[in-house]
Design an enzyme around this catalytic site. Structure first.
Site, mmCIF file in Angstrom:
data_model
loop_
_atom_site.group_PDB
_atom_site.id
_atom_site.type_symbol
_atom_site.label_atom_id
_atom_site.label_comp_id
_atom_site.label_asym_id
_atom_site.label_seq_id
_atom_site.Cartn_x
_atom_site.Cartn_y
_atom_site.Cartn_z
ATOM 1 N N PHE A 220 0.591 -1.120 0.144
ATOM 2 C CA PHE A 220 0.356 0.166 0.466
ATOM 3 C C PHE A 220 1.108 1.401 0.624
ATOM 4 O O PHE A 220 0.532 2.124 0.560
ATOM 5 C CB PHE A 220 -1.113 -0.035 1.963
ATOM 6 C CG PHE A 220 -2.012 -1.572 1.394
ATOM 7 C CD1 PHE A 220 -2.860 -1.112 0.813
ATOM 8 C CD2 PHE A 220 -1.218 -2.450 2.766
ATOM 9 C CE1 PHE A 220 -4.027 -2.899 0.862
ATOM 10 C CE2 PHE A 220 -2.068 -3.723 2.602
ATOM 11 C CZ PHE A 220 -3.156 -3.631 1.391
ATOM 12 N N ASP A 241 1.323 -1.231 -4.366
ATOM 13 C CA ASP A 241 0.023 -0.675 -5.364
ATOM 14 C C ASP A 241 -0.810 -1.168 -6.004
ATOM 15 O O ASP A 241 -0.349 -1.113 -7.258
ATOM 16 C CB ASP A 241 0.247 1.435 -5.043
ATOM 17 C CG ASP A 241 -0.758 2.088 -3.797
ATOM 18 O OD1 ASP A 241 -0.429 2.299 -2.824
ATOM 19 O OD2 ASP A 241 -1.558 1.952 -4.492
ATOM 20 N N SER A 242 -2.195 -0.840 -5.723
ATOM 21 C CA SER A 242 -3.054 -1.121 -6.307
ATOM 22 C C SER A 242 -3.080 -0.085 -7.828
ATOM 23 O O SER A 242 -3.729 0.099 -8.668
ATOM 24 C CB SER A 242 -4.613 -1.819 -6.147
ATOM 25 O OG SER A 242 -5.199 -0.457 -5.214
ATOM 26 N N ASN A 268 -3.281 -5.718 -6.530
ATOM 27 C CA ASN A 268 -3.435 -6.385 -5.275
ATOM 28 C C ASN A 268 -2.437 -6.959 -3.788
ATOM 29 O O ASN A 268 -2.077 -7.562 -4.461
ATOM 30 C CB ASN A 268 -4.149 -6.930 -5.485
ATOM 31 C CG ASN A 268 -5.927 -7.256 -4.561
ATOM 32 O OD1 ASN A 268 -5.285 -7.116 -3.786
ATOM 33 N ND2 ASN A 268 -6.991 -7.230 -4.474
ATOM 34 N N ALA A 269 -2.781 -5.725 -3.309
ATOM 35 C CA ALA A 269 -1.402 -6.054 -2.187
ATOM 36 C C ALA A 269 -1.660 -8.128 -1.871
ATOM 37 O O ALA A 269 -0.552 -8.554 -0.991
ATOM 38 C CB ALA A 269 -1.751 -5.297 -1.020
ATOM 39 N N ASP A 289 0.449 -0.959 5.004
ATOM 40 C CA ASP A 289 -0.165 1.132 5.652
ATOM 41 C C ASP A 289 -1.330 1.106 4.692
ATOM 42 O O ASP A 289 -1.253 1.269 4.028
ATOM 43 C CB ASP A 289 0.834 1.933 5.310
ATOM 44 C CG ASP A 289 0.627 3.238 5.692
ATOM 45 O OD1 ASP A 289 -1.201 3.187 6.739
ATOM 46 O OD2 ASP A 289 0.285 3.962 5.179
ATOM 47 N N CYS A 329 -5.811 2.490 9.557
ATOM 48 C CA CYS A 329 -5.858 3.764 9.890
ATOM 49 C C CYS A 329 -7.745 3.828 10.254
ATOM 50 O O CYS A 329 -7.676 5.416 10.082
ATOM 51 C CB CYS A 329 -5.564 4.744 8.711
ATOM 52 S SG CYS A 329 -6.139 4.442 7.024
HETATM 53 N N1 SAH Z 1 1.832 4.324 3.357
HETATM 54 C C1 SAH Z 1 1.540 5.767 2.000
HETATM 55 C C2 SAH Z 1 0.427 5.915 2.642
HETATM 56 C C3 SAH Z 1 -1.210 4.998 1.756
HETATM 57 S S1 SAH Z 1 -2.987 5.112 1.493
HETATM 58 C C4 SAH Z 1 1.797 6.576 2.772
HETATM 59 O O1 SAH Z 1 2.613 6.951 3.756
HETATM 60 O O2 SAH Z 1 1.981 7.424 2.319
HETATM 61 C C5 SAH Z 1 -3.221 3.558 0.993
HETATM 62 C C6 SAH Z 1 -2.779 3.366 -0.403
HETATM 63 O O3 SAH Z 1 -3.428 1.777 -0.824
HETATM 64 C C7 SAH Z 1 -3.505 4.355 -1.592
HETATM 65 O O4 SAH Z 1 -2.857 4.504 -2.309
HETATM 66 C C8 SAH Z 1 -4.434 2.732 -2.380
HETATM 67 O O5 SAH Z 1 -3.715 2.863 -3.952
HETATM 68 C C9 SAH Z 1 -3.379 1.587 -1.678
HETATM 69 N N2 SAH Z 1 -4.324 0.657 -2.375
HETATM 70 C C10 SAH Z 1 -6.042 0.443 -1.531
HETATM 71 N N3 SAH Z 1 -6.603 -0.985 -1.362
HETATM 72 C C11 SAH Z 1 -5.103 -1.936 -2.173
HETATM 73 C C12 SAH Z 1 -4.757 -2.969 -2.709
HETATM 74 N N4 SAH Z 1 -5.980 -3.801 -2.484
HETATM 75 N N5 SAH Z 1 -3.917 -3.533 -2.650
HETATM 76 C C13 SAH Z 1 -2.747 -2.409 -2.704
HETATM 77 N N6 SAH Z 1 -2.673 -1.621 -3.109
HETATM 78 C C14 SAH Z 1 -3.792 -0.803 -2.180
#
Ligand code: SAH
Length: 385
Positions: A220, A241-242, A268-269, A289, A329
């Site tokens: 993420f 990130d997705s 997708n994470a 995160d 969060c």
């Molecule tokens: N770590 C970052 C904030 C993460 S925000 C920082 O410190 O700035 C959450 C992120 O998760 C977003 O960029 C969103 O695109 C991504 N996201 C949401 N669902 C996801 C998934 N299933 N797999 C991968 N990324 C995902």
């Protein structure tokens, strides 16, 4: 000043230190126009001055217990106090939160600093009325080159306010470069998440950076903000990130810092972690995160299942001595639920893990003990034995 009359239950909330009074506890409304109102109890006794939001379920947000006019001098006092606290707790960064709403006695107002640009959010009808006064104070006190309102947030609709992005003063570029410890990154002010970056994670990013070595995974990753810090100590960072758009900015950030050991993966994470586990991959540090899985109370159960799945998989792919830096969060997933979720994941992980530390939101996003809503970000660092 107009008057709002509140029930004993409403008055009791204030006496316990919480600034909100709900619609059901307003027994005499001040009329259809939002603004500052005097608040009295059922017997007419003065309780304080509050922001009045006629359309919101949160009708009154306490400003002060003093019987005083709400003018520029009032906003200046509060903003000064917020600044004094930031001067004490913020260092080594040009992007931070100056005003964290209720936590700074400035209900429903957000002000974030990105270099010489200020990004605001006016989150209630009551605070919106004072926009010009607040902008004037910010302009005079900080002499920014621009002030932006990122008022494109859903809560504004509950207040009967439009969702807009507006320049309130000066000039605001689309993107600004800011520094955070030893790294620099680009914040997208007009269309990035929140006000342009996840400032609340700043201290956790620095901490994760200190622990990074070997092979590291940032799930993420958004704009790569964790990855930039991790890459300084790690041999190799994989950032997942997705969102292709988020990764495009991450790529710029990696280049901006002259890093060559960050691999950006659009995936997708959940799938990525499963595949890594199945492939027997091993990491010395994993960051999780994710976005808020529980946006509403009703989503807590399914959110916990999601958190558990990614945490369990991350625990399994840690090298001996490897660290898991994991966050949530979701306001509704409180620290107790988060801890229980981690205990449950660890129980299934089939290996011992050690608590290293508990983490929260950066100090410039203060949490007021009596106002739990001011806190939402929680995290933990665990180490695989
Ligand atoms: N770590 C970052 C904030 C993460 S925000 C920082 O410190 O700035 C959450 C992120 O998760 C977003 O960029 C969103 O695109 C991504 N996201 C949401 N669902 C996801 C998934 N299933 N797999 C991968 N990324 C995902």
């Amino acid at each position: 000043m107009r008057v709002a009359r509140v029930s004993a239950r409403g008055a009791a909330r204030w006496s316990r230190g919480h600034p909100w009074i709900y619609k059901s506890d307003v027994i005499g409304a001040p009329g259809p126009e939002p603004g500052a109102v005097r608040v009295v109890d059922a017997r007419g006794r003065f309780l304080g001055v509050a922001l009045w939001s006629p359309n919101s379920t949160i009708s009154l947000r306490k400003l002060t217990g003093e019987d005083r006019l709400i003018d520029e001098a009032f906003w200046e006092e509060r903003i000064e106090a917020a600044m004094r606290y930031r001067n004490a707790v913020v260092a080594g960064t040009s992007a931070y939160r100056l005003v964290h709403a209720e936590a700074d006695g400035l209900p429903s107002l957000i002000v974030d600093v990105y270099g010489d640009i200020l990004v605001t959010q006016f989150l209630s009808a009551g605070i919106e009325v004072f926009r010009a006064q607040i902008v004037e104070v910010l302009r005079r006190r900080f002499a920014p080159s621009g002030i932006l309102a990122r008022n494109d947030v859903p809560v504004r609709e509950h207040e009967g306010l439009p969702r807009t992005v507006e320049i309130l003063w000066g000039r605001v570029p689309d993107v600004v470069e800011v520094s955070e410890g030893a790294v620099r990154y680009l914040a997208g002010l007009n269309n990035g998440q929140k006000t342009g970056a996840f400032l609340d994670q700043r201290e956790n990013r620095l901490r994760a950076g200190e622990l990074a070595r070997g092979r590291v995974l940032d799930c993420f990753a958004y704009h790569g903000s964790f990855a930039l810090h991790l890459a300084r100590g790690a041999e190799r960072v994989v950032a997942v990130d997705s969102s292709a758009e988020a990764l495009a900015r991450a790529k710029d950030n990696v280049a901006l810092n002259g890093l060559e050991n960050v691999e950006l993966v659009e995936a997708n994470a959940f799938d990525f972690l499963r595949e890594q586990e199945e492939a027997g991959a091993v990491y010395d540090l994993v960051v999780l995160d994710p976005p808020a899985f529980a946006k509403q109370r009703t989503a807590i159960e399914s959110a916990l299942r999601g958190y558990k799945e990614i945490n369990l998989r991350a625990m399994r792919i840690l090298a001996p001595g490897g660290y898991l830096c994991t966050f949530s969060c979701s306001y509704h997933v409180n620290t107790v639920l988060f801890r229980e979720m981690l205990e449950s994941a660890a129980a299934d992980a089939g290996r011992p893990l050690r608590w290293i530390e508990w983490r929260g939101q950066a100090a410039d996003h203060p949490v007021i003990v009596q106002i739990p809503e001011t806190g939402y970000l929680k995290g933990a660092i665990l180490q695989a034995l």
